[in-house]
Design a protein around this motif. Sequence first.
Motif, short mmCIF file in Angstrom:
data_model
loop_
_atom_site.label_atom_id
_atom_site.label_comp_id
_atom_site.label_asym_id
_atom_site.label_seq_id
_atom_site.Cartn_x
_atom_site.Cartn_y
_atom_site.Cartn_z
N LYS A 1 0.86 -1.18 0.02
CA LYS A 1 0.06 -0.01 0.01
C LYS A 1 0.93 1.24 0.03
N LYS A 2 1.92 1.36 0.77
CA LYS A 2 2.81 2.50 0.76
C LYS A 2 3.42 2.51 -0.59
N LEU A 3 3.91 1.68 -1.35
CA LEU A 3 4.46 1.94 -2.58
C LEU A 3 3.37 2.29 -3.79
N THR A 4 2.41 1.56 -3.51
CA THR A 4 1.38 1.75 -4.55
C THR A 4 0.67 3.44 -4.37
N LYS A 5 0.71 3.85 -3.19
CA LYS A 5 0.55 5.41 -2.88
C LYS A 5 1.42 6.14 -3.22
N LEU A 6 2.60 5.74 -3.33
CA LEU A 6 4.05 6.50 -3.55
C LEU A 6 4.17 6.53 -4.91
N PHE A 7 3.91 5.83 -5.84
CA PHE A 7 4.41 5.69 -7.16
C PHE A 7 3.18 6.34 -7.87
#
Length: 208
Positions: free
Chosen positions: A86-92
């Motif tokens: 979820k962190k990377l999905t939101k970040l990119f």
Amino acid sequence: MVVRTLKQYGEKTFIGTSNVHLAMKYETKPIGTHAHEWFMFHAAKYGYKMANLLGLEHWSDVYRGDLGIALSDTYTTEVFFQQFDKKLTKLFDGVRHDSGDPLEFTDKVIAHYKKNGIDPLSKTIIFSDGLDYDKVERIASYCEGKILHSFGVGTNFTNDVGLRPMNIVIKMTDALPEDDQWTPVIKLSDEPMKHTGDEDSIYIAKKY
């Protein structure tokens, strides 16, 4: 000639070029995504299971939100989404499609964003696999109203005069992480016939 013409006549649809020299020469945006080699090196240094996760983390550490399109198919899209948390999905800002069926990929990406509570229309898919005008039109029609989309077209912009393109790509074969030993690197495409690299390493990566 292609970049000059697109810059002159494609103002509403031409975003930029991945060729940094031509971007400077024709005063357009240098734009692209990270290469498979980024993840291939991380696999050589940290192992296949950590390559996607650490590759994305280190990319964000370096570029701090710029160059925010994640390349998904170095070790198959299925494996990528297992670590695209979820962190990377939101970040990119989005993901890049480079092998396999583009419409099936679109469905997987949209489902992934919805699963993580993210509006797919706030994210982008960059399609870059063997595109021609008809394929672009088909993909764009499918994505319309579902998810943002853009296209990286290479061969069929620079070779559309009837000559059969060579259809080759250059890939890294070995990496030397710091003072360690040379390590074979591989790529596991979403199209099995396009796996590249040492056969023993491919076997190990697929098994474990």
